[in-house]
Scaffold this motif. Structure first.
Motif, short mmCIF file in Angstrom:
data_model
loop_
_atom_site.label_atom_id
_atom_site.label_comp_id
_atom_site.label_asym_id
_atom_site.label_seq_id
_atom_site.Cartn_x
_atom_site.Cartn_y
_atom_site.Cartn_z
N MET A 1 28.96 41.85 49.87
CA MET A 1 29.61 43.04 49.48
C MET A 1 30.12 43.60 50.61
SD MET A 1 29.05 45.88 46.83
CE MET A 1 27.54 46.40 47.25
N ASP A 2 31.43 43.90 50.72
CA ASP A 2 32.06 45.10 51.70
C ASP A 2 31.95 46.43 51.28
OD1 ASP A 2 33.93 46.53 53.21
OD2 ASP A 2 34.99 44.86 53.69
N ALA A 3 31.14 47.09 52.04
CA ALA A 3 30.86 48.43 51.70
C ALA A 3 32.23 49.29 51.17
CB ALA A 3 30.41 49.31 52.89
N ASN A 4 33.33 48.83 51.87
CA ASN A 4 34.55 49.54 51.53
C ASN A 4 35.29 49.09 50.17
OD1 ASN A 4 34.33 51.51 53.49
ND2 ASN A 4 35.23 49.93 55.05
N ARG A 5 34.97 47.95 49.85
CA ARG A 5 35.79 47.30 48.71
C ARG A 5 34.95 47.14 47.23
NH1 ARG A 5 37.68 42.20 50.99
NH2 ARG A 5 37.59 41.71 49.01
N GLY A 6 33.59 47.03 47.27
CA GLY A 6 33.07 46.79 46.40
C GLY A 6 32.30 45.33 46.15
N PRO A 7 32.07 45.00 44.95
CA PRO A 7 31.82 43.70 44.85
C PRO A 7 32.84 43.00 44.66
CG PRO A 7 31.23 44.94 42.90
CD PRO A 7 31.54 45.94 43.88
N ASN A 8 32.90 41.52 44.86
CA ASN A 8 34.10 40.72 44.85
C ASN A 8 34.30 40.55 43.23
OD1 ASN A 8 34.73 40.08 47.21
ND2 ASN A 8 33.19 38.30 47.36
N ARG A 9 35.25 40.27 42.69
CA ARG A 9 35.79 40.14 41.48
C ARG A 9 35.31 38.69 41.01
NH1 ARG A 9 39.86 43.73 39.30
NH2 ARG A 9 40.50 45.07 40.89
N PRO A 10 35.02 38.39 39.66
CA PRO A 10 34.94 36.87 39.45
C PRO A 10 36.02 36.01 39.70
CG PRO A 10 35.14 38.35 37.45
CD PRO A 10 35.33 39.14 38.72
N VAL A 11 35.85 34.89 39.75
CA VAL A 11 36.73 33.84 39.95
C VAL A 11 37.19 33.13 38.71
CG1 VAL A 11 37.07 31.42 40.92
CG2 VAL A 11 35.59 33.15 42.09
N SER A 12 38.75 33.28 38.77
CA SER A 12 39.32 32.77 37.64
C SER A 12 39.78 31.42 37.77
CB SER A 12 40.53 33.64 36.93
OG SER A 12 40.05 34.87 36.56
N HIS A 13 39.76 30.61 36.87
CA HIS A 13 39.98 29.05 37.06
C HIS A 13 41.36 28.74 36.12
CE1 HIS A 13 36.70 28.08 39.33
NE2 HIS A 13 35.95 28.96 38.69
N PHE A 14 42.53 28.19 36.68
CA PHE A 14 43.71 27.87 35.91
C PHE A 14 44.22 26.36 35.96
CE2 PHE A 14 44.04 32.43 37.35
CZ PHE A 14 43.90 32.82 36.30
N ALA A 15 44.29 25.57 34.95
CA ALA A 15 44.70 24.12 35.26
C ALA A 15 46.07 24.25 35.66
CB ALA A 15 44.64 23.75 33.76
N GLU A 16 46.50 23.05 36.17
CA GLU A 16 47.84 22.95 36.79
C GLU A 16 48.86 23.29 35.89
OE1 GLU A 16 50.69 19.57 38.72
OE2 GLU A 16 48.40 19.27 38.66
N THR A 17 48.59 22.84 34.49
CA THR A 17 49.56 23.42 33.47
C THR A 17 49.76 24.81 32.94
OG1 THR A 17 48.00 22.76 31.76
CG2 THR A 17 49.45 21.04 32.44
N ASP A 18 48.59 25.67 33.64
CA ASP A 18 48.76 26.97 33.18
C ASP A 18 49.27 27.89 34.36
OD1 ASP A 18 47.67 26.47 30.58
OD2 ASP A 18 45.75 26.66 31.42
N TYR A 19 49.80 27.38 35.34
CA TYR A 19 50.13 28.24 36.41
C TYR A 19 51.46 27.53 37.25
CZ TYR A 19 48.46 25.83 40.36
OH TYR A 19 47.93 24.82 41.30
N CYS A 20 52.34 28.51 37.75
CA CYS A 20 53.31 27.87 38.50
C CYS A 20 53.20 28.68 39.90
CB CYS A 20 54.73 28.20 37.95
SG CYS A 20 55.18 27.55 36.35
N TYR A 21 53.45 28.12 40.79
CA TYR A 21 53.75 26.71 41.34
C TYR A 21 52.81 26.15 42.35
CZ TYR A 21 58.11 28.11 39.24
OH TYR A 21 59.22 28.55 38.41
N GLY A 22 52.33 24.84 41.94
CA GLY A 22 51.29 24.42 42.75
C GLY A 22 50.89 23.08 42.11
N THR A 23 49.95 22.44 42.92
CA THR A 23 49.60 21.16 42.38
C THR A 23 47.91 21.30 42.14
OG1 THR A 23 51.14 19.96 43.73
CG2 THR A 23 49.03 18.45 42.79
#
Length: 82
Positions: A1-23
């Protein structure tokens, strides 16, 4: 944890069909969702998101923007003022 930013946010996972643009699937810590400007695509609302893309083992790749299907964002907390 960075003292200035707080804890990291949880990781969200997106299938290729649920976002643009990428593979392939996208894993990212979402920092911001632009809830005020939905984009109509395929009969659904999509939203611009910003965050940090991460590898499967959790290493940070870097800043990333993507357009994500709204129903995949329903678990994310909305920052609103009352």
């Amino acid at each position: 944890m960075d003292a200035n930013r707080g804890p990291n946010r949880p990781v969200s996972h997106f299938a290729e069909t649920d976002y643009c643009y990428g593979t392939g699937a996208l894993a990212m810590r979402v920092d911001r969702v632009d809830w005020t400007r939905p984009i109509q695509r395929d009969g659904e609302n999509w939203y611009e998101v910003e965050g940090v893309e991460v590898t499967p083992d959790g290493r940070e790749i870097g800043r990333r923007q993507a357009l994500v299907r709204g129903r995949r964002l329903s678990a994310l907390q909305r920052n609103t003022r009352s």
